[in-house]
Scaffold this active site. Structure first.
Site, PDB file in Angstrom:
ATOM      1  N   LYS A   2     -69.003  31.103 113.703  1.00 21.40           N
ATOM      2  CA  LYS A   2     -68.982  30.835 115.145  1.00 21.40           C
ATOM      3  C   LYS A   2     -67.900  31.640 115.861  1.00 21.40           C
ATOM      4  CE  LYS A   2     -71.887  27.118 115.035  1.00 21.40           C
ATOM      5  NZ  LYS A   2     -72.258  26.958 113.639  1.00 21.40           N
TER       6      LYS A   2
HETATM    7  C1  LIG Z   1     -73.395  26.633 113.001  1.00 18.54           C
HETATM    8  C2  LIG Z   1     -73.475  26.903 111.552  1.00 18.54           C
HETATM    9  C3  LIG Z   1     -74.695  27.202 110.927  1.00 18.54           C
HETATM   10  C4  LIG Z   1     -76.010  27.172 111.663  1.00 18.54           C
HETATM   11  O1  LIG Z   1     -76.138  28.182 112.642  1.00 18.54           O
HETATM   12  P1  LIG Z   1     -77.196  28.023 113.818  1.00 18.54           P
HETATM   13  O2  LIG Z   1     -76.961  29.178 114.699  1.00 18.54           O
HETATM   14  O3  LIG Z   1     -76.907  26.712 114.484  1.00 18.54           O
HETATM   15  O4  LIG Z   1     -78.542  28.026 113.176  1.00 18.54           O
HETATM   16  C5  LIG Z   1     -74.667  27.525 109.580  1.00 18.54           C
HETATM   17  N1  LIG Z   1     -73.514  27.524 108.880  1.00 18.54           N
HETATM   18  C6  LIG Z   1     -72.328  27.234 109.446  1.00 18.54           C
HETATM   19  C7  LIG Z   1     -71.105  27.229 108.618  1.00 18.54           C
HETATM   20  C8  LIG Z   1     -72.261  26.927 110.810  1.00 18.54           C
HETATM   21  O5  LIG Z   1     -71.077  26.648 111.374  1.00 18.54           O
END
Ligand SMILES: *Cc1c(COP(=O)(O)O)cnc(C)c1O
Length: 465
Positions: free
Chosen positions: A112
């Site tokens: 993120k």
């Molecule tokens: C947010 C997240 C995901 C999923 O990603 P999306 O874009 O919501 O599909 C997978 N792994 C981790 C560690 C995340 O923080």
């Protein structure tokens, strides 16, 4: 570059409008009016280029008209100045034709950061130009919240409210959020699930008087600026390999994997996009059974994917029906009412031409952590492990890798999920410097019931303080 809404009832918007608004006023999601095209020769030349250069090449196509080249370059440099890996998103080979794309080298150790760091930089620049304040309310299954706080904490004219499902995030994830000392950061532990938290954010947006009054904004993965930032590593990974890859993407809200579709629509040759889910398998059922239907949310070893509504799927549906906004709006309204949507055959066929989907449970997740550790000595986190498990479940790995290199997106650092790792390999991973000392810091959070009115009152009182 202008943007439109997947539901068709929103005036054209600029990149800045989209960035600051998050959700389109008609309830739809923003997409570019037409996808910018990056020529194949330019993509090939990304090989060996700095990550920041590729980010500029990709993002400038969207930000044109809202940010100058100099502003964008400055924002990109600032965004990626606090990463532990010089190449930002390193591609690591684990076996013949098998790779991990490590996306967890930012300040909060999850992918993120890659999007939110740049979003924070662009946000404060857009706000400075336009004047005014913004109130950001984010629902988080764990990683968005800490990444948003790391990106936006301390920025002027911005208040950040982050709601996480109480007891459903890992200790490290909670501490990363609640130990922030910035006065503009407010944590809410919601007595409910992530979907409840996301539902409350949606209801705050639906209350347009309140939303206007506080200049409400979303930085959840529905914000197109995040998708744009996430396209970049599909380009860098493909350029590094020199050939199209099968990307296996641990999926929750469908933002990260949709960025792969976006890269494809911009001209990147992508072999296949594999949706990997945990027991919260709404996307696997949608692709494999043709019915997009919310079930009950399960707590799993990969909490950032414990989601029963994959908001960004609306974007893929809109593209798969050839951008029929009326159909998309009607379909999403049906889904909101019934919690269920039958996907028409032509739309499903179009989705299946690009995506495959595999669901894995906690036992398979633990087995994947153990197998990678045994095979390579590397410790992977449980979200990445869902991706690895999904690749293994697609059939003999030799057959899959014979077709194209298989790249699993490694979305978090294992130290964020020490308990899950310990369950799999008998001991927790070593603690990186970024997490040392976190548990000795004081926490700030408010525990609140799952009630939109209560949340509204809390936000108003904090803003008035
Ligand atoms: C947010 C997240 C995901 C999923 O990603 P999306 O874009 O919501 O599909 C997978 N792994 C981790 C560690 C995340 O923080």
């Amino acid at each position: 570059m202008n943007f439109l809404s997947t539901r068709g009832h929103t005036a054209k918007a600029s990149f800045s409008d989209v960035l600051l608004a998050g959700l389109a006023p008609d309830g739809g999601l923003y997409l570019p009016e037409s996808w910018p095209h990056i020529p194949a020769a330019e993509i090939a030349a990304f090989r060996g280029a700095r990550y920041q250069e590729v980010a500029f090449a990709v993002l400038s196509r969207f930000t044109a008209g809202s940010f100058s080249d100099a502003e964008l370059r400055e924002a990109i440099e600032a965004a990626y100045s606090d990463f532990d890996a010089p190449d930002i998103a390193p591609l690591v080979q684990t076996a013949d034709n098998q790779y991990l794309l490590e996306l967890f080298h930012g300040p909060t150790l999850a992918f993120k950061d890659i999007a939110l760091q740049i979003l924070g930089q662009l946000f404060s620049r857009a706000l400075a130009k336009r004047g005014g304040r913004a109130t950001i309310v984010a629902a988080t299954s764990g990683d968005t919240g800490s990444a948003a706080i790391a990106a936006l904490g301390g920025l002027p004219n911005i208040s950040v409210f982050v709601m996480h499902p109480k007891g459903r995030v890992s200790n490290v994830q909670r501490l990363q959020m609640t130990t922030s000392t910035h006065a503009n950061v407010h944590n809410i532990a919601l007595e409910g699930s992530f979907d409840d938290a996301q539902g409350i954010v949606k209801s705050l947006f639906a209350d347009t008087d309140f939303a206007d009054q506080i200049s409400l904004t979303a930085v959840n993965s529905i914000n197109f600026a995040r998708i744009a930032a996430q396209c970049v590593y599909y380009f860098t990974a493909t350029a590094a390999l020199g050939k199209p890859a099968t990307f296996v993407v641990p999926t929750g809200n469908f933002g990260d994997i949709f960025a792969g579709e976006a890269a494809f629509r911009m001209g990147l040759d992508v072999a296949r996009l594999v949706i990997a889910t945990n027991a919260n398998d709404i996307m696997a059922r949608a692709l494999n059974e043709g019915v997009y239907e919310s079930g009950i949310s399960h707590a799993t070893l990969s909490p950032s994917m414990d989601i029963q509504v994959a908001s960004n799927f609306e974007r893929a549906l809109f593209e798969a029906c050839d951008r029929d906004a009326d159909w998309t709006a009607a379909a999403m309204n049906d889904f909101t009412r019934e919690r269920r949507l039958g996907i028409p055959q032509e739309v499903l066929a179009s989705l299946r031409s690009r995506y495959s989907a595999v669901a894995c449970d906690d036992a398979e997740t633990r087995a994947a952590i153990a197998a990678v550790y045994k095979g390579t000595g590397r410790i992977i986190d449980p979200h990445t492990a869902v991706g690895v498990a999904a690749a293994l479940k697609m059939g003999p790995l030799e057959e899959l890798t014979a077709l194209s290199p298989v790249v699993v997106l490694s979305t978090a650092h294992p130290a964020k999920f020490p308990d899950a790792v310990a369950q799999a390999i008998g001991a927790p991973p070593p603690e990186p410097a970024r997490l040392a000392g976190l548990k000795n810091l004081p926490e700030r959070l408010e525990i609140l019931a799952n009630d939109p009115t209560l949340i509204k009152q809390f936000i108003s009182s904090r803003l008035a303080a």
